[in-house]
Design a protein around this motif. Structure first.
Motif, PDB file in Angstrom:
ATOM      1  N   GLY A  47       1.416  25.607 -59.132  1.00 28.76           N
ATOM      2  CA  GLY A  47      -0.021  25.410 -59.220  1.00 28.76           C
ATOM      3  C   GLY A  47      -0.463  24.480 -60.326  1.00 28.76           C
ATOM      4  O   GLY A  47      -1.621  24.046 -60.357  1.00 28.76           O
ATOM      5  N   GLN A  48       0.431  24.163 -61.253  1.00 30.51           N
ATOM      6  CA  GLN A  48       0.089  23.265 -62.355  1.00 30.51           C
ATOM      7  C   GLN A  48       0.184  21.808 -61.906  1.00 30.51           C
ATOM      8  O   GLN A  48       0.906  21.469 -60.969  1.00 30.51           O
ATOM      9  N   GLU A  49      -0.528  20.966 -62.625  1.00 27.75           N
ATOM     10  CA  GLU A  49      -0.470  19.514 -62.389  1.00 27.75           C
ATOM     11  C   GLU A  49       0.648  18.907 -63.224  1.00 27.75           C
ATOM     12  O   GLU A  49       0.880  19.316 -64.368  1.00 27.75           O
ATOM     13  N   VAL A  50       1.326  17.949 -62.635  1.00 24.45           N
ATOM     14  CA  VAL A  50       2.417  17.270 -63.319  1.00 24.45           C
ATOM     15  C   VAL A  50       2.215  15.762 -63.194  1.00 24.45           C
ATOM     16  O   VAL A  50       1.810  15.272 -62.130  1.00 24.45           O
ATOM     17  N   ILE A  51       2.485  15.062 -64.260  1.00 29.55           N
ATOM     18  CA  ILE A  51       2.474  13.588 -64.226  1.00 29.55           C
ATOM     19  C   ILE A  51       3.834  13.082 -64.662  1.00 29.55           C
ATOM     20  O   ILE A  51       4.302  13.408 -65.758  1.00 29.55           O
ATOM     21  N   LEU A  52       4.456  12.313 -63.798  1.00 28.97           N
ATOM     22  CA  LEU A  52       5.733  11.680 -64.116  1.00 28.97           C
ATOM     23  C   LEU A  52       5.462  10.203 -64.400  1.00 28.97           C
ATOM     24  O   LEU A  52       4.714   9.556 -63.666  1.00 28.97           O
ATOM     25  N   ARG A  53       6.081   9.715 -65.445  1.00 27.33           N
ATOM     26  CA  ARG A  53       5.779   8.351 -65.897  1.00 27.33           C
ATOM     27  C   ARG A  53       6.976   7.433 -65.754  1.00 27.33           C
ATOM     28  O   ARG A  53       8.124   7.852 -65.902  1.00 27.33           O
ATOM     29  N   CYS A  54       6.667   6.182 -65.517  1.00 22.61           N
ATOM     30  CA  CYS A  54       7.698   5.176 -65.302  1.00 22.61           C
ATOM     31  C   CYS A  54       7.235   3.872 -65.935  1.00 22.61           C
ATOM     32  O   CYS A  54       6.050   3.533 -65.873  1.00 22.61           O
ATOM     33  N   VAL A  55       8.168   3.172 -66.543  1.00 21.67           N
ATOM     34  CA  VAL A  55       7.909   1.811 -66.989  1.00 21.67           C
ATOM     35  C   VAL A  55       8.837   0.902 -66.194  1.00 21.67           C
ATOM     36  O   VAL A  55      10.051   0.878 -66.440  1.00 21.67           O
ATOM     37  N   PRO A  56       8.297   0.196 -65.201  1.00 22.09           N
ATOM     38  CA  PRO A  56       9.146  -0.696 -64.391  1.00 22.09           C
ATOM     39  C   PRO A  56       9.609  -1.911 -65.205  1.00 22.09           C
ATOM     40  O   PRO A  56       9.136  -2.139 -66.321  1.00 22.09           O
TER      41      PRO A  56
ATOM     42  N   LYS B 234       4.119  22.981 -55.971  1.00 26.08           N
ATOM     43  CA  LYS B 234       4.651  24.081 -55.171  1.00 26.08           C
ATOM     44  C   LYS B 234       6.141  24.207 -55.490  1.00 26.08           C
ATOM     45  O   LYS B 234       6.757  23.274 -56.018  1.00 26.08           O
ATOM     46  N   LEU B 235       6.700  25.347 -55.113  1.00 28.26           N
ATOM     47  CA  LEU B 235       8.124  25.546 -55.350  1.00 28.26           C
ATOM     48  C   LEU B 235       8.956  24.431 -54.717  1.00 28.26           C
ATOM     49  O   LEU B 235       9.943  23.963 -55.304  1.00 28.26           O
ATOM     50  N   GLU B 236       8.561  24.008 -53.524  1.00 26.01           N
ATOM     51  CA  GLU B 236       9.334  22.993 -52.794  1.00 26.01           C
ATOM     52  C   GLU B 236       9.204  21.588 -53.372  1.00 26.01           C
ATOM     53  O   GLU B 236       9.859  20.666 -52.890  1.00 26.01           O
ATOM     54  N   ASP B 237       8.381  21.431 -54.401  1.00 25.83           N
ATOM     55  CA  ASP B 237       8.315  20.136 -55.087  1.00 25.83           C
ATOM     56  C   ASP B 237       9.440  19.973 -56.109  1.00 25.83           C
ATOM     57  O   ASP B 237       9.608  18.894 -56.683  1.00 25.83           O
ATOM     58  N   SER B 238      10.202  21.031 -56.341  1.00 27.66           N
ATOM     59  CA  SER B 238      11.334  20.943 -57.252  1.00 27.66           C
ATOM     60  C   SER B 238      12.322  19.928 -56.709  1.00 27.66           C
ATOM     61  O   SER B 238      12.803  20.051 -55.570  1.00 27.66           O
ATOM     62  N   ALA B 239      12.595  18.912 -57.509  1.00 29.31           N
ATOM     63  CA  ALA B 239      13.440  17.808 -57.040  1.00 29.31           C
ATOM     64  C   ALA B 239      13.652  16.854 -58.199  1.00 29.31           C
ATOM     65  O   ALA B 239      13.029  16.970 -59.255  1.00 29.31           O
ATOM     66  N   MET B 240      14.510  15.870 -57.958  1.00 24.08           N
ATOM     67  CA  MET B 240      14.641  14.737 -58.866  1.00 24.08           C
ATOM     68  C   MET B 240      13.746  13.631 -58.312  1.00 24.08           C
ATOM     69  O   MET B 240      13.826  13.304 -57.121  1.00 24.08           O
ATOM     70  N   TYR B 241      12.909  13.086 -59.153  1.00 21.56           N
ATOM     71  CA  TYR B 241      12.005  12.009 -58.748  1.00 21.56           C
ATOM     72  C   TYR B 241      12.466  10.711 -59.404  1.00 21.56           C
ATOM     73  O   TYR B 241      12.630  10.629 -60.626  1.00 21.56           O
ATOM     74  N   PHE B 242      12.666   9.709 -58.569  1.00 23.13           N
ATOM     75  CA  PHE B 242      13.131   8.411 -59.051  1.00 23.13           C
ATOM     76  C   PHE B 242      12.031   7.368 -58.895  1.00 23.13           C
ATOM     77  O   PHE B 242      11.413   7.250 -57.835  1.00 23.13           O
ATOM     78  N   CYS B 243      11.844   6.614 -59.941  1.00 28.84           N
ATOM     79  CA  CYS B 243      10.979   5.441 -59.896  1.00 28.84           C
ATOM     80  C   CYS B 243      11.866   4.217 -59.684  1.00 28.84           C
ATOM     81  O   CYS B 243      13.015   4.180 -60.143  1.00 28.84           O
TER      82      CYS B 243
ATOM     83  N   GLU C  61      16.439   6.458 -64.229  1.00 31.74           N
ATOM     84  CA  GLU C  61      17.435   7.520 -64.293  1.00 31.74           C
ATOM     85  C   GLU C  61      16.940   8.841 -63.713  1.00 31.74           C
ATOM     86  O   GLU C  61      17.709   9.784 -63.600  1.00 31.74           O
ATOM     87  N   GLY C  62      15.676   8.893 -63.356  1.00 26.96           N
ATOM     88  CA  GLY C  62      15.155  10.073 -62.688  1.00 26.96           C
ATOM     89  C   GLY C  62      14.455  11.044 -63.621  1.00 26.96           C
ATOM     90  O   GLY C  62      14.753  11.120 -64.812  1.00 26.96           O
ATOM     91  N   SER C  63      13.519  11.781 -63.050  1.00 26.34           N
ATOM     92  CA  SER C  63      12.846  12.885 -63.747  1.00 26.34           C
ATOM     93  C   SER C  63      13.072  14.137 -62.917  1.00 26.34           C
ATOM     94  O   SER C  63      12.660  14.187 -61.743  1.00 26.34           O
ATOM     95  N   ARG C  64      13.739  15.107 -63.513  1.00 30.62           N
ATOM     96  CA  ARG C  64      14.014  16.344 -62.775  1.00 30.62           C
ATOM     97  C   ARG C  64      12.848  17.299 -62.968  1.00 30.62           C
ATOM     98  O   ARG C  64      12.522  17.662 -64.103  1.00 30.62           O
ATOM     99  N   LEU C  65      12.217  17.675 -61.868  1.00 36.96           N
ATOM    100  CA  LEU C  65      11.090  18.599 -61.895  1.00 36.96           C
ATOM    101  C   LEU C  65      11.538  19.947 -61.363  1.00 36.96           C
ATOM    102  O   LEU C  65      12.080  20.037 -60.257  1.00 36.96           O
ATOM    103  N   THR C  66      11.299  20.984 -62.149  1.00 39.01           N
ATOM    104  CA  THR C  66      11.592  22.352 -61.740  1.00 39.01           C
ATOM    105  C   THR C  66      10.287  23.129 -61.714  1.00 39.01           C
ATOM    106  O   THR C  66       9.592  23.215 -62.735  1.00 39.01           O
ATOM    107  N   VAL C  67       9.937  23.661 -60.557  1.00 41.23           N
ATOM    108  CA  VAL C  67       8.709  24.442 -60.398  1.00 41.23           C
ATOM    109  C   VAL C  67       9.077  25.910 -60.270  1.00 41.23           C
ATOM    110  O   VAL C  67       9.868  26.289 -59.386  1.00 41.23           O
ATOM    111  N   LEU C  68       8.526  26.720 -61.158  1.00 39.69           N
ATOM    112  CA  LEU C  68       8.843  28.162 -61.164  1.00 39.69           C
ATOM    113  C   LEU C  68       7.714  28.979 -60.537  1.00 39.69           C
ATOM    114  O   LEU C  68       6.551  28.549 -60.560  1.00 39.69           O
TER     115      LEU C  68
END
Lengths: 110, 116
Positions: free
Chosen positions: B16-25, B83-92, B109-116
């Motif tokens: 239920g929380q908001e997450v922001i993943l950041r990338c510098v291309p 959501k729980l199913e958003d748990s994943a590695m996110y690649f930019c 190199e990826g951002s690993r997101l774990t949703v509890l």
């Protein structure tokens, strides 16, 4: 969309052995990349190889676009080569979106 | 050698929380992408971004997801209500040219997101 199959799915080798990983794709492509995903999950660019052959140290890759396959060769394997190897191609010819293959998990035993 | 950098490398959040993943291309690249990999599965395309707008998105990229290039260097992925199913590695990723046409994609190199 394009189908990308990799073989073998799993490969276990002794350190020092050579290996060949295959990537088959179902349609014409003008871009193909190979990646190594290390045990920490990081994706490492290996080759950008739409056609022909390239070599980088112990690794080399060949893409035969007309026959819709690419091969990745690893010689004198080291334990640091362990991980999953992915190939990726455009989902449609000229499209910017890459479709990844199913991957080959390589385990190198000391 | 120029590279794509991502932060954070690992984030744990409550459902239920908001997450922001950041990338510098890479600085002179023009096309930006987010991909996702659920543990043990293939890497999947989420969205591509060019000229300050989304150029393509997958069916995974629903209304809870958004992307932004707030300044000349950062590219962000926001997940509004995790959501729980958003748990994943996110690649930019970024490319100088359109990746499928002529350009090589460079991945972070990826951002690993774990949703509890």
């Amino acid at each position: 969309g394009i189908q990308v199959e990799q073989s073998p799915p799993d490969l276990i080798l002794q350190e020092g052995a050579n290996s060949t990983l295959r990537c088959n794709f179902s349609d014409s492509v003008n871009n193909l990349q190979w990646f190594h995903q290390n045990p920490w999950g990081q994706l490492i660019n290996l080759f950008y190889i739409p056609s022909g052959t390239k070599q980088n140290g112990r690794l080399s890759a060949t893409t035969v676009a007309t026959e819709r396959y690419s091969l990745l060769y690893i010689s004198s394997s080291q334990t640091t080569d362990s991980g999953v190897y992915f190939c990726a191609v455009p989902s449609l010819f000229g499209n910017e979106k890459l479709t990844f293959g199913t991957g080959t998990r390589l385990t190198i035993i000391p | 050698e120029p590279e794509v950098t991502q932060t954070p490398s690992h984030q744990v959040t409550q459902m239920g929380q908001e997450v922001i993943l950041r990338c510098v291309p890479i600085s002179n690249h023009l096309y930006f992408y987010w991909y996702r990999q659920i543990l043990g599965q293939k890497v999947e395309f989420l969205v591509s971004f060019y000229n300050n707008e989304i150029s393509e998105k997958s069916e995974i990229f629903d209304d809870q997801f958004s992307v932004e290039r707030p300044d000349g260097s950062n590219f962000t992925l926001k997940i509004r209500s995790t959501k729980l199913e958003d748990s994943a590695m996110y690649f930019c990723a970024s490319s100088l040219l359109a990746g499928g046409g002529t350009g090589e994609l460079f991945f972070g190199e990826g951002s690993r997101l774990t949703v509890l």
